[in-house]
Design an enzyme around this catalytic site. Structure first.
Site, PDB file in Angstrom:
ATOM      1  CB  THR A 172      -0.883  -0.027   1.264  1.00 24.15           C
ATOM      2  OG1 THR A 172      -1.861  -1.047   1.099  1.00 24.15           O
ATOM      3  CG2 THR A 172      -1.583   1.291   1.536  1.00 24.15           C
ATOM      4  CG  ASP A 203      -6.465   0.951   6.608  1.00 29.95           C
ATOM      5  OD1 ASP A 203      -6.473   0.107   5.690  1.00 29.95           O
ATOM      6  OD2 ASP A 203      -5.415   1.393   7.108  1.00 29.95           O
TER       7      ASP A 203
HETATM    8  N1  ASP Z   1      -4.305  -1.248   4.904  1.00 27.87           N
HETATM    9  C1  ASP Z   1      -4.490  -1.862   3.606  1.00 27.87           C
HETATM   10  C2  ASP Z   1      -5.860  -2.485   3.559  1.00 27.87           C
HETATM   11  O1  ASP Z   1      -6.273  -3.058   4.532  1.00 27.87           O
HETATM   12  C3  ASP Z   1      -3.476  -2.904   3.283  1.00 27.87           C
HETATM   13  C4  ASP Z   1      -2.031  -2.516   3.483  1.00 27.87           C
HETATM   14  O2  ASP Z   1      -1.725  -1.445   3.991  1.00 27.87           O
HETATM   15  O3  ASP Z   1      -1.160  -3.302   3.096  1.00 27.87           O
HETATM   16  O4  ASP Z   1      -6.495  -2.449   2.535  1.00 27.87           O
END
Ligand code: ASP
Length: 304
Positions: A172, A203
Site C-alpha cells: 500500500t 482503512d
Molecule cells: N491497509 C491496507 C488495507 O487493509 C493494506 C495494506 O496497507 O497493506 O487495505
C-alpha cells in the site's frame, strides 16, 4: 518488534511509505528507491512553492505507477481475480477530503479522490458510482490487464493453493507533507488485500482511519491490517496526539496499543504542523523516503 524514526522540524517536508509488510531483504533497497522517486516528485512541488495537497497527490501517483507497489499498476487481486481500488486524500487547511472505495480499475485512484475533494459535494464514492464519477471528471477507465501484473496473479494463485497466507499483500502507498505556508495534507492508495471478498473496503479510503490531515496538528497515512486501523480510527487518533515531545515513540506506542486491543500490525507515517516527520512500524519492513528543507538546506532519506 516496533521500529520508529523521526526528524527535526522543517520548513517543508514530504514523507512517503510503500507499505508495511515483510518484503524479502534482497528487494528492500528497490522499494526504498521507488519511494525516493515518489518523495522527489512531492519535493519538486514543495520546492516550487506548491501546496502540501498537490505534493502528496504527485508522490502517490508515482507509487501507483510503479508495479512494485500494491496500488494502481500492480494492485492486488480480489477473490474474483478483479482489482478494486481504495484511495483517499485530505487537505489539512480546509479539512476537505475526497475518497474512492472499491473503485474498478483506473490508473490513478488518488487523482479521482482528489477530484472528489475539489468537487466538494460528497467525500466518498464507492464502486460503480465511483467509476461513473471518475468518468464524469474526465478520467479514462483502465482495462484489468493494464493494471494487473504477473506478480499479482502469482500471489493470488499462491493464496488459492494454500501456499501463502490469505490477506495482506503489503505495498500500500501513502504520503504526508507540510508546505512552506504551513499547511499539511495526507494521501493513501491501495489495492487492499489479496483474495479479499468482492466489495471489501479497508482503512485506506476512510478519512480518520487510513488518512487524516489537520493544520492544527498534523497529517498521517497508515498501512497494515486495514480492519484494525478502521476499528481504532487510527489516523485521526495519532494526528491529535502530536503535542508530544517525541513523535516516533508516540506512533510506536499507538501501533502497539492497536495490536493489544484489536490485533493486527502495520505502519504509519506522520508530519506535524512544525514539519517534524516521523514513522513507526510493527512489521518486518516498511519502505519509506523523505525530502525536507530546513534553514535553506535540503535533506533526503530513504529506507525499508
Ligand atoms: N491497509 C491496507 C488495507 O487493509 C493494506 C495494506 O496497507 O497493506 O487495505
Amino acid at each position: 518488534m516496533t521500529t520508529h524514526h523521526e526528524t527535526p522540524p522543517s520548513d517543508w517536508i514530504v514523507l512517503v511509505h510503500g507499505g508495511a509488510g515483510d518484503v524479502a531483504p534482497e528487494r528492500r533497497a528497490t522499494h526504498a528507491d521507488g519511494c525516493a522517486l515518489a518523495a522527489e516528485a512531492g519535493a519538486a512541488v514543495l520546492r516550487a512553492g506548491g501546496t502540501a495537497l498537490a505534493a502528496v497527490e504527485a508522490a502517490v501517483r508515482v507509487l501507483e505507477d510503479d508495479p512494485k507497489f500494491n496500488a494502481g499498476t500492480g494492485a492486488c487481486l480480489n477473490e474474483d481475480g478483479q482489482i478494486e481500488l481504495d484511495a483517499s486524500i485530505m487537505d489539512g487547511a480546509s479539512l476537505r477530503a475526497g475518497a474512492v472505495a472499491a473503485l474498478p480499475p483506473f490508473k490513478n485512484a488518488i487523482s479521482v479522490a482528489r477530484a472528489a475533494l475539489e468537487d466538494g459535494r460528497h467525500v466518498l464514492y464507492a464502486s460503480e458510482g465511483a467509476a461513473r464519477f471518475a468518468v464524469s471528471k474526465g478520467f479514462t477507465p483502465a482495462k484489468l490487464e493494464e493494471l494487473r501484473t504477473d506478480a499479482a496473479l502469482e500471489r493470488l494463485a499462491q493464496v488459492r493453493a494454500g501456499k501463502a497466507a490469505a490477506g495482506w499483500a503489503g505495498g500500500t502507498v501513502g504520503a504526508v507533507a507540510k508546505d512552506a505556508a504551513g499547511h499539511v495534507a495526507a494521501a493513501t492508495s491501495t489495492g487492499g488485500m489479496v483474495d479479499k471478498r468482492a466489495g471489501r473496503v479497508g482503512d485506506s479510503p476512510i478519512v480518520g482511519a487510513g488518512t487524516y490531515a489537520d493544520d492544527q496538528t498534523g497529517a498521517a497515512s497508515t498501512t497494515g491490517t486495514g480492519e484494525s486501523f478502521l476499528r481504532t480510527a487510527f489516523a485521526a487518533r495519532v494526528v491529535t496526539a502530536t503535542h508530544v515531545p517525541a513523535l516516533g515513540p508516540m506512533l510506536g506506542a499507538a501501533l502497539e496499543a492497536m495490536t493489544a486491543r484489536v490485533g493486527g500490525t502495520g505502519g504509519v507515517i506522520l508530519v506535524d504542523r512544525d514539519g517534524r516527520g516521523a514513522f513507526a512500524r510493527t512489521t518486518a519492513s516498511m519502505s519509506y523516503a523523505l525530502v525536507r528543507s530546513a534553514a535553506g538546506a535540503e535533506t533526503e532519506e530513504r529506507g525499508s
